[in-house]
Scaffold this motif. Sequence first.
Motif, PDB file in Angstrom:
ATOM      1  N   TYR A   1     -34.233 -15.590 -27.039  1.00  0.00           N
ATOM      2  CA  TYR A   1     -34.050 -14.453 -26.954  1.00  0.00           C
ATOM      3  C   TYR A   1     -35.484 -13.539 -27.028  1.00  0.00           C
ATOM      4  CZ  TYR A   1     -29.122 -14.839 -26.312  1.00  0.00           C
ATOM      5  OH  TYR A   1     -27.996 -15.424 -25.834  1.00  0.00           O
ATOM      6  N   GLY A   2     -36.507 -14.351 -27.344  1.00  0.00           N
ATOM      7  CA  GLY A   2     -37.796 -13.568 -27.515  1.00  0.00           C
ATOM      8  C   GLY A   2     -38.261 -13.122 -26.061  1.00  0.00           C
ATOM      9  N   ALA A   3     -39.335 -12.363 -25.893  1.00  0.00           N
ATOM     10  CA  ALA A   3     -39.727 -11.382 -24.859  1.00  0.00           C
ATOM     11  C   ALA A   3     -39.824 -12.455 -23.598  1.00  0.00           C
ATOM     12  CB  ALA A   3     -40.828 -10.529 -24.998  1.00  0.00           C
ATOM     13  N   HIS A   4     -40.244 -13.668 -23.782  1.00  0.00           N
ATOM     14  CA  HIS A   4     -40.500 -14.617 -22.687  1.00  0.00           C
ATOM     15  C   HIS A   4     -39.526 -15.781 -22.682  1.00  0.00           C
ATOM     16  CE1 HIS A   4     -44.543 -12.811 -22.245  1.00  0.00           C
ATOM     17  NE2 HIS A   4     -44.407 -12.495 -23.721  1.00  0.00           N
ATOM     18  N   ASP A   5     -38.425 -15.529 -23.157  1.00  0.00           N
ATOM     19  CA  ASP A   5     -37.324 -16.332 -22.953  1.00  0.00           C
ATOM     20  C   ASP A   5     -36.620 -16.036 -21.680  1.00  0.00           C
ATOM     21  OD1 ASP A   5     -35.133 -18.092 -23.052  1.00  0.00           O
ATOM     22  OD2 ASP A   5     -34.340 -17.185 -24.957  1.00  0.00           O
ATOM     23  N   THR A   6     -36.707 -17.128 -20.766  1.00  0.00           N
ATOM     24  CA  THR A   6     -36.208 -16.533 -19.463  1.00  0.00           C
ATOM     25  C   THR A   6     -34.576 -17.327 -19.125  1.00  0.00           C
ATOM     26  OG1 THR A   6     -37.149 -18.646 -18.229  1.00  0.00           O
ATOM     27  CG2 THR A   6     -38.108 -16.452 -18.316  1.00  0.00           C
ATOM     28  N   THR A   7     -34.499 -18.178 -20.237  1.00  0.00           N
ATOM     29  CA  THR A   7     -33.219 -18.944 -20.145  1.00  0.00           C
ATOM     30  C   THR A   7     -31.844 -18.228 -20.674  1.00  0.00           C
ATOM     31  OG1 THR A   7     -34.403 -20.977 -20.519  1.00  0.00           O
ATOM     32  CG2 THR A   7     -31.828 -21.214 -21.141  1.00  0.00           C
ATOM     33  N   ASN A   8     -32.182 -17.541 -21.758  1.00  0.00           N
ATOM     34  CA  ASN A   8     -30.830 -16.858 -22.419  1.00  0.00           C
ATOM     35  C   ASN A   8     -30.619 -15.445 -22.084  1.00  0.00           C
ATOM     36  OD1 ASN A   8     -30.028 -19.148 -24.503  1.00  0.00           O
ATOM     37  ND2 ASN A   8     -32.075 -18.932 -24.797  1.00  0.00           N
ATOM     38  N   TRP A   9     -31.864 -14.848 -21.710  1.00  0.00           N
ATOM     39  CA  TRP A   9     -31.672 -13.274 -21.251  1.00  0.00           C
ATOM     40  C   TRP A   9     -31.034 -13.293 -19.779  1.00  0.00           C
ATOM     41  CZ3 TRP A   9     -31.274  -9.708 -24.079  1.00  0.00           C
ATOM     42  CH2 TRP A   9     -31.824  -9.357 -25.262  1.00  0.00           C
ATOM     43  N   THR A  10     -29.828 -13.440 -19.846  1.00  0.00           N
ATOM     44  CA  THR A  10     -28.919 -13.261 -18.681  1.00  0.00           C
ATOM     45  C   THR A  10     -28.843 -11.751 -18.207  1.00  0.00           C
ATOM     46  OG1 THR A  10     -26.818 -13.187 -19.546  1.00  0.00           O
ATOM     47  CG2 THR A  10     -27.646 -15.562 -18.994  1.00  0.00           C
ATOM     48  N   PRO A  11     -28.626 -11.610 -16.942  1.00  0.00           N
ATOM     49  CA  PRO A  11     -28.421 -10.209 -16.520  1.00  0.00           C
ATOM     50  C   PRO A  11     -27.166  -9.531 -17.567  1.00  0.00           C
ATOM     51  CG  PRO A  11     -28.481 -11.582 -14.418  1.00  0.00           C
ATOM     52  CD  PRO A  11     -28.560 -12.435 -15.662  1.00  0.00           C
ATOM     53  N   ARG A  12     -26.330 -10.312 -17.745  1.00  0.00           N
ATOM     54  CA  ARG A  12     -25.219  -9.642 -18.509  1.00  0.00           C
ATOM     55  C   ARG A  12     -25.597  -8.933 -19.894  1.00  0.00           C
ATOM     56  NH1 ARG A  12     -19.604  -9.922 -19.028  1.00  0.00           N
ATOM     57  NH2 ARG A  12     -19.320 -11.512 -17.164  1.00  0.00           N
ATOM     58  N   MET A  13     -26.531 -10.220 -20.406  1.00  0.00           N
ATOM     59  CA  MET A  13     -27.030  -9.811 -21.841  1.00  0.00           C
ATOM     60  C   MET A  13     -28.043  -8.519 -21.677  1.00  0.00           C
ATOM     61  SD  MET A  13     -25.906 -11.640 -24.519  1.00  0.00           S
ATOM     62  CE  MET A  13     -27.317 -11.663 -25.642  1.00  0.00           C
ATOM     63  N   LYS A  14     -28.888  -8.675 -20.870  1.00  0.00           N
ATOM     64  CA  LYS A  14     -29.857  -7.525 -20.596  1.00  0.00           C
ATOM     65  C   LYS A  14     -29.221  -6.258 -20.484  1.00  0.00           C
ATOM     66  CE  LYS A  14     -33.368 -10.184 -18.412  1.00  0.00           C
ATOM     67  NZ  LYS A  14     -34.063 -10.535 -17.042  1.00  0.00           N
ATOM     68  N   ALA A  15     -27.884  -6.140 -19.629  1.00  0.00           N
ATOM     69  CA  ALA A  15     -27.213  -4.954 -19.499  1.00  0.00           C
ATOM     70  C   ALA A  15     -26.509  -4.611 -20.741  1.00  0.00           C
ATOM     71  CB  ALA A  15     -26.297  -5.117 -18.292  1.00  0.00           C
ATOM     72  N   ALA A  16     -25.985  -5.476 -21.408  1.00  0.00           N
ATOM     73  CA  ALA A  16     -25.241  -5.114 -22.785  1.00  0.00           C
ATOM     74  C   ALA A  16     -25.894  -4.705 -23.734  1.00  0.00           C
ATOM     75  CB  ALA A  16     -24.409  -6.350 -23.004  1.00  0.00           C
TER      76      ALA A  16
END
Length: 794
Positions: A307-322
Amino acid sequence: RGGRRGGAGGHGGGGMGTALTEAEKNVLKRTSVINGHLFLPWVDSDLEERFKYPKPFVDPDGLLALSPKQQARFAAWKRPSEFMTAPKMIQIVSAYSITQELVSDCSFVSSLIIAAAYERRHHKRLITSIIYPQNARGEPVYNPSGKYMIKLHYNGIPRKVIVDDLLPVDRRNRLFCSFSNSANELWVSIIEKAYMKLHGGYDFPGSNSGIDLFCLTGWLPEPMKTDGEDFNAQRTWERVLNANKFGDVLITIATGEMSEADEERWGLVQTHAYAVLDAREVNQDGRVERMVLVKNPWAHKRWKGKYGAHDTTNWTPRMKAALNYDQDKARMVDNGIFWIDYTSMLQFFKGIYLNWNPELFKYQRKLHATWPARAPGPVNDSMTVAYNPQYALTVDVPTAARGGRKAADAIVWLVLTRHSVRKEVEDGVRDREGRLVSGAADPMHDYLALHVYSGDRGGYRVFYPQDPFYRGVYSSNPHSLFNFNVPPGRHTYTIVVSQWERSRDVDYTLDVYSAAPATLGPVKSKARHEVAIKGAWTAENAGGSGRHPGFFNNPQFRVRTTADGRFSMRVEVAEEKQFVNVRMYDSGGKRVSGFEGELLSSGNYRPQLGLAVKESLPAGEYTILVSTFEPGKLGKFTLIVGSSAAKPILARIGAEGEGMIKRALPGRWSAEAGTAAGCANHGNFTRNPKYRIVCERATDILVRLVVDRITPLPAINVALWLCPDGAVPARLPMGDAVVSTHGGVYMEKPSGVVTDMVSLPAGTYVLVPSTFDPTPGAYELVVYTSQPVVITPL
């Protein structure tokens, strides 16, 4: 100043009464001089401080000390008007604007950050309310005269900290103290300066954010170690999530030690404090992800893991929105703020500091006290806490709830604050921020702990430290804490203040925060009636423990109880290295010479105190014997006996043979001479050593026989026979003896055997010491008579 005490929200009052005692006033007066400066108690009715001056105010306490690293960068002390265009105290309270600079106070800055975040989120003036002067709306304002007053909590009470606005700048005219990156805003720098003045200067050795937040806000600090044995990750998350939602807790965290390579890999700083701005649960693909929003007080350098700024795996659209997370913006700007999952946080952050709102507790009690170094009791109280400061806490939890609900437990917090009046560090190994690292602790620290006792010991003085309801951990931190649930009903506890290796006077404050009515007062004694008598171990009676032959020479006392009841006895000495014991015998109050009839003992020999209790003792006369572990240990003692029924009667019993003529007769049972003959069973009894005693007049007589270093210890006896015609009879049946030890029975006793006191008519007698089996070795006979007699070895 501050002659009365109070609690948060108008509740409280002192545990010993609402007014401060003279002793408490002296404690607060003595610990108001901190790092060489006077910091007066904060009194709400006494805030008419002068802030306007014809010339800029200069703090009479002088400039704050700088560390060597700070001095290398230092250019000048300047007022805000010299480097700001339009100084303001507060423009907008924001956690995002606070930046740590060269002062090694990451824990303090993290505390400011979380306090500012709380104020912004919950619209409660938690941090800005401590700054003066204020306008009519209670808002802090910029003072052209340059004088400010800050309210900080230290040494048990809120205090006034007066500072001027001279701030350190470098050669580029930039502040190198902490500051707000909102242009012209002063509140961060002014609060930090007040905090640094209280703690001795900008050369601050470091702290932890739980301590710092308590100083800033008065919120109760609860430290946790994520790698501690008692750490419960799930329970901690539930508490954090719920309390954070309702605004009841301030949260900061700290990393542990790590290598520079790991620092770079993970984007963290070792042994560094961070502020927790938020805690959330998010449903991520059918599972709940626990997320924490964190800020580095440096305002740069952030987490690079999951969940670091450059993590593209775990930052899903759902997580970003939440979480309302703009990952693209986060990649562009490193402001030191990042999200981290709770599991990763527990892996890399070793300390969690929760500070709880004291207004959660309706009932608050407070007392201030001192524990003198010269007070009675051992330096190390691991063997006895009898002399420690102790207090009785009674909590009344309602037994019935409204609406037919089940009655609930009440939470109680205990906070012990150790007063400190100087910096408590020495030069040692420091990290890159200049903070003292583990292993370089100040040797002058005082290590305190709280122990709590319940059940039948609750409310009464505790003597031995075993089996507490709670045993605290000794810590050099300013605060020792314990919180616990009290079930419905009235419950009383004994609170014991403990110090590891006591070496100097310690001033402290004890606070109680309770959800139910609570009282704090002195402990009681279970003995309604107590009597004391003083005595001493001398060269004649210091016989040592029961392993030594002189044991029954020790001081003995007669105690008479006139009613059945609970009985206690204890022996106290001032000498810390004196290990003592007290025993009681059912002997009709007569001097004892054997272990028979022992009713009660204090058990193992302990330093300075021996205590024994019998829950039910019938009325009667008994004998008490007090002893030291080693023979020949001289010193004074006090014997105290107590009864729940009636006042006991206590008197000294004279020493063995006191007032009589004493004769010591060393001798030996010899195999070569045939005098190691044993008892009559071996057929040569009369060959044992014999002594003729000629009494010209009637006399009382008492005889003791002690063997000298014979191993294994033989069973022994001494007996006295009448010689009717002046000659020793050819046979000496034990049944014909005038007196014999233990009725003729042979006994193995390190302290020897002793006859009863008997009266002899004038005449001639023969005295025979013997062993049960023929055993060569040395012995000593001690003969006490009330009249002169002639004793001749035969």
